[in-house]
Design a protein around this motif. Structure first.
Motif, mmCIF file in Angstrom:
data_model
loop_
_atom_site.group_PDB
_atom_site.id
_atom_site.type_symbol
_atom_site.label_atom_id
_atom_site.label_comp_id
_atom_site.label_asym_id
_atom_site.label_seq_id
_atom_site.Cartn_x
_atom_site.Cartn_y
_atom_site.Cartn_z
ATOM 1 N N VAL A 290 -13.128 0.432 -7.077
ATOM 2 C CA VAL A 290 -12.111 -0.131 -6.191
ATOM 3 C C VAL A 290 -11.873 0.793 -4.986
ATOM 4 O O VAL A 290 -11.528 0.325 -3.892
ATOM 5 N N HIS A 291 -12.062 2.110 -5.184
ATOM 6 C CA HIS A 291 -11.956 3.035 -4.049
ATOM 7 C C HIS A 291 -13.118 2.836 -3.072
ATOM 8 O O HIS A 291 -12.926 2.824 -1.855
ATOM 9 N N GLU A 292 -14.334 2.706 -3.610
ATOM 10 C CA GLU A 292 -15.528 2.683 -2.761
ATOM 11 C C GLU A 292 -15.754 1.330 -2.098
ATOM 12 O O GLU A 292 -16.051 1.257 -0.896
ATOM 13 N N SER A 293 -15.629 0.255 -2.875
ATOM 14 C CA SER A 293 -15.999 -1.062 -2.336
ATOM 15 C C SER A 293 -14.927 -2.121 -2.494
ATOM 16 O O SER A 293 -15.127 -3.277 -2.098
ATOM 17 N N GLY A 294 -13.801 -1.750 -3.101
ATOM 18 C CA GLY A 294 -12.707 -2.701 -3.230
ATOM 19 C C GLY A 294 -12.834 -3.601 -4.439
ATOM 20 O O GLY A 294 -13.474 -3.281 -5.438
ATOM 21 N N GLY A 295 -12.238 -4.771 -4.316
ATOM 22 C CA GLY A 295 -12.148 -5.711 -5.418
ATOM 23 C C GLY A 295 -10.735 -6.225 -5.514
ATOM 24 O O GLY A 295 -9.803 -5.675 -4.921
ATOM 25 N N TYR A 296 -10.554 -7.332 -6.241
ATOM 26 C CA TYR A 296 -9.225 -7.923 -6.429
ATOM 27 C C TYR A 296 -8.601 -8.298 -5.079
ATOM 28 O O TYR A 296 -7.393 -8.145 -4.855
ATOM 29 N N GLY A 297 -9.474 -8.761 -4.141
ATOM 30 C CA GLY A 297 -8.992 -9.151 -2.822
ATOM 31 C C GLY A 297 -8.877 -8.014 -1.832
ATOM 32 O O GLY A 297 -8.342 -8.189 -0.737
ATOM 33 N N SER A 298 -9.394 -6.820 -2.183
ATOM 34 C CA SER A 298 -9.286 -5.638 -1.316
ATOM 35 C C SER A 298 -10.670 -5.149 -0.913
ATOM 36 O O SER A 298 -11.630 -5.287 -1.662
ATOM 37 N N ARG A 299 -10.788 -4.564 0.282
ATOM 38 C CA ARG A 299 -12.041 -3.970 0.726
ATOM 39 C C ARG A 299 -12.200 -2.530 0.262
ATOM 40 O O ARG A 299 -13.254 -1.922 0.460
ATOM 41 N N GLY A 300 -11.150 -1.959 -0.353
ATOM 42 C CA GLY A 300 -11.207 -0.565 -0.753
ATOM 43 C C GLY A 300 -11.154 0.355 0.458
ATOM 44 O O GLY A 300 -10.825 -0.064 1.576
ATOM 45 N N TYR A 301 -11.522 1.614 0.252
ATOM 46 C CA TYR A 301 -11.493 2.589 1.334
ATOM 47 C C TYR A 301 -12.874 2.848 1.919
ATOM 48 O O TYR A 301 -13.013 3.569 2.907
ATOM 49 N N MET A 302 -13.919 2.310 1.268
ATOM 50 C CA MET A 302 -15.293 2.393 1.768
ATOM 51 C C MET A 302 -15.724 3.842 2.036
ATOM 52 O O MET A 302 -16.055 4.225 3.146
ATOM 53 N N TYR A 303 -15.645 4.687 1.004
ATOM 54 C CA TYR A 303 -16.123 6.062 1.108
ATOM 55 C C TYR A 303 -16.789 6.427 -0.218
ATOM 56 O O TYR A 303 -16.703 5.693 -1.213
ATOM 57 N N ASP A 304 -17.437 7.569 -0.244
ATOM 58 C CA ASP A 304 -18.146 8.034 -1.435
ATOM 59 C C ASP A 304 -17.164 8.774 -2.336
ATOM 60 O O ASP A 304 -16.823 9.931 -2.089
ATOM 61 N N TRP A 305 -16.690 8.104 -3.386
ATOM 62 C CA TRP A 305 -15.699 8.677 -4.311
ATOM 63 C C TRP A 305 -16.363 9.737 -5.178
ATOM 64 O O TRP A 305 -17.446 9.518 -5.748
ATOM 65 N N LYS A 306 -15.737 10.926 -5.304
ATOM 66 C CA LYS A 306 -16.358 12.045 -6.015
ATOM 67 C C LYS A 306 -15.594 12.349 -7.300
ATOM 68 O O LYS A 306 -14.381 12.579 -7.274
ATOM 69 N N ARG A 307 -16.347 12.387 -8.394
ATOM 70 C CA ARG A 307 -15.739 12.662 -9.696
ATOM 71 C C ARG A 307 -15.159 14.083 -9.759
ATOM 72 O O ARG A 307 -14.096 14.315 -10.373
ATOM 73 N N GLU A 308 -15.833 15.050 -9.127
ATOM 74 C CA GLU A 308 -15.355 16.428 -9.200
ATOM 75 C C GLU A 308 -13.964 16.587 -8.559
ATOM 76 O O GLU A 308 -13.174 17.433 -8.969
ATOM 77 N N GLU A 309 -13.657 15.765 -7.542
ATOM 78 C CA GLU A 309 -12.320 15.795 -6.950
ATOM 79 C C GLU A 309 -11.283 15.256 -7.928
ATOM 80 O O GLU A 309 -10.181 15.785 -8.038
ATOM 81 N N ALA A 310 -11.638 14.201 -8.632
ATOM 82 C CA ALA A 310 -10.715 13.595 -9.584
ATOM 83 C C ALA A 310 -10.455 14.499 -10.775
ATOM 84 O O ALA A 310 -9.400 14.405 -11.419
ATOM 85 N N ASN A 311 -11.422 15.365 -11.113
ATOM 86 C CA ASN A 311 -11.288 16.239 -12.272
ATOM 87 C C ASN A 311 -10.380 17.440 -12.022
ATOM 88 O O ASN A 311 -9.974 18.114 -12.972
#
Length: 488
Positions: A290-311
């Motif tokens: 949903v961050h990268e490409s959206g969904g649920y009626g949203s375009r998302g933020y269209m960027y490369d989401w990084k797991r290491e940032e989330a960790n």
């Protein structure tokens, strides 16, 4: 004894006009005379009237200049009569404070030429400041302009002398009659209780203060707010984890990884342990998508989401991280409407000042149900804040990454006679709720505010550092009453 002297003097005189003069004439300390006057006045042996006299006394700086001369004269005398001296050499001859003030005042008086080389413009000067300070030490009166000049330089301060004038009271006697304070067994056996004069009870006197623990004002207000939430049918969320992962604190809330709040200038990141050990992988994939490409009626933020940032581990920046965990757990069960609240500490890398700390408390409430609208949010907010005594509310459109629509909450402050911001609110976005697994018709309304701001208003505190932190005066807890927030 001062008491005998006062009562004896009044036996032959109508009045002691000045307790200060009386003390000096009879060789007593004035404080001792004042204490005796207060005691005799309490038993109505005498009647006492207050006397106040204003005078000027030298500050420590003023005393120094009265002895050594004013800075401007000290600087002038350090300059050679003929020729000049460099500023560096001149500075070595004087104390730093004397040099700084002396340069300013001597230049202002046009006594010296202040260039790279300092030289005299006149050959003789009078130290008017020193003369005035010595006159004040001798008790002489000065003109208004001279007083204002010395006061502006903080060389003198006003001092109030307090004393009494004394006359005979309704119970006057040349000597104080000793009164009994207790009726003893011996008095009854001897029978002398019949002749004793007993001290009257003072039913207005306060007893010794009880030694007991005292709640901090923040804890008092926190409990009152907790009672309000419980009366409205809310459940308290567990907020015992100060350390949170970036995933639950930011990513699960549909907050992009390049958001300024996720920078180290705004957030405290942990060095050990620097990353979280586990996250729900299926849910992480949905959040990533949903961050990268959206969904649920949203375009998302269209960027490369990084797991290491989330960790990355951090000190939670808001209790909404707890709300995210609770909603995720709720979505895994058959749907049941819920009302949650929390009141606990959060941490942000803020510059500390009168209204900001790096550690403070956040109040948060949310309602999860089907078909909720913005009107429901406004209704709940009016009900909640009315129980805090805030009945006049206004709402202003705002932006939050994880709520849409979003509103800032304003209340009319009767004391300030203006509208002040008291909190933030909104409806959680579908990009946050639907990846958790909620049905499409489920909505969540939420709002938050700090605990410190209403507490400061209620207790009349204008500096947050006087309310929370290592510099708090512990007597604050003892002298403040229990806080009531308009609960019926």
């Amino acid at each position: 004894m001062a008491e005998e002297a006062i009562l004896g003097y009044l036996a032959t005189s109508e009045e002691i006009p000045d307790s200060g003069q009386f003390a000096s004439q009879h060789g007593f300390q004035h404080n001792d005379v004042v204490n005796v006057i207060k005691s005799l006045h309490g038993f109505r042996y005498i009647d006492a009237q207050d006397i106040k006299r204003e005078s000027w006394v030298l500050t420590d700086e003023g005393k120094k200049y009265a002895a050594d001369g004013s800075p401007e004269v000290q600087l002038f005398l350090a300059v050679p009569q003929e020729g000049s001296i460099s500023k560096d050499e001149l500075q070595k001859k004087l104390e730093p404070s004397v040099f700084k003030i002396g340069c300013s005042q001597a230049g202002k008086n046009k006594w010296v030429d202040m260039g790279k080389q300092v030289s005299r413009k006149v050959q003789h000067v009078e130290d008017k400041v020193k003369d005035l300070l010595i006159r004040i030490q001798k008790g002489e009166a000065l003109g208004k302009d001279d007083i204002n000049s010395l006061k502006a330089r903080k060389l003198i301060v006003a001092q109030t002398w307090k004393g009494y004038s004394v006359k005979k009271g309704p119970n006057y006697a040349p000597t104080r009659k000793k009164v009994a304070t207790d009726l003893t067994r011996e008095n009854l056996q001897r029978g002398d209780w019949k002749e004793l004069e007993f001290k009257e009870y003072n039913f207005n006197a306060k007893g010794p203060p009880a030694e007991a623990g005292h709640l901090h004002p923040l804890l008092k207000v926190k409990q009152q707010l907790k009672n309000i939430f419980l009366q409205l049918g809310f459940e308290e969320m567990p907020t015992n984890n100060f350390v949170e992962s970036s995933f639950w604190n930011f990513d699960a809330l549909f907050q992009p990884q390049q958001h300024p709040a996720r920078d180290s200038h705004d957030t405290f990141f942990l060095e050990v342990p620097s990353t979280t050990r586990e996250l729900p992988e299926d849910y992480v994939k949905l959040v990533k998508r949903v961050h990268e490409s959206g969904g649920y009626g949203s375009r998302g933020y269209m960027y490369d989401w990084k797991r290491e940032e989330a960790n990355k581990n951090l000190l939670r920046t808001h209790t909404t991280a707890v709300s995210t965990r609770m909603l995720y757990a709720l979505a895994k069960q058959p749907f049941t409407p819920k009302r949650y609240f929390s009141i606990d500490r959060v941490f942000r890398n803020e510059s500390v000042d009168r209204t900001h700390l790096a550690e403070f408390h956040q109040i948060e409430g949310l309602v999860c149900d089907k078909g909720l609208t913005l009107g429901d949010l406004i209704g709940v907010l009016n009900d909640f804040f009315s129980r805090l005594g805030m009945s006049k509310l206004r709402f202003k459109p705002a932006y939050n990454p994880y709520t849409e629509p979003s509103m800032e909450i304003f209340s009319y402050h009767e004391g300030l006679k203006k509208w002040v911001e008291i909190g933030n609110s909104g409806m959680f976005r579908p990009e946050m709720l639907l990846p958790m697994g909620f049905p499409e018709d489920v909505r969540v309304i939420a709002w938050g505010l700090s605990l410190e701001r209403p507490t400061m208003i209620l207790y009349g505190v204008d500096n947050i550092r006087d309310l929370f932190g290592h510099k708090v005066d512990l007597s604050l807890m003892k002298r403040n009453p229990i806080c009531r927030l308009g609960i019926d």
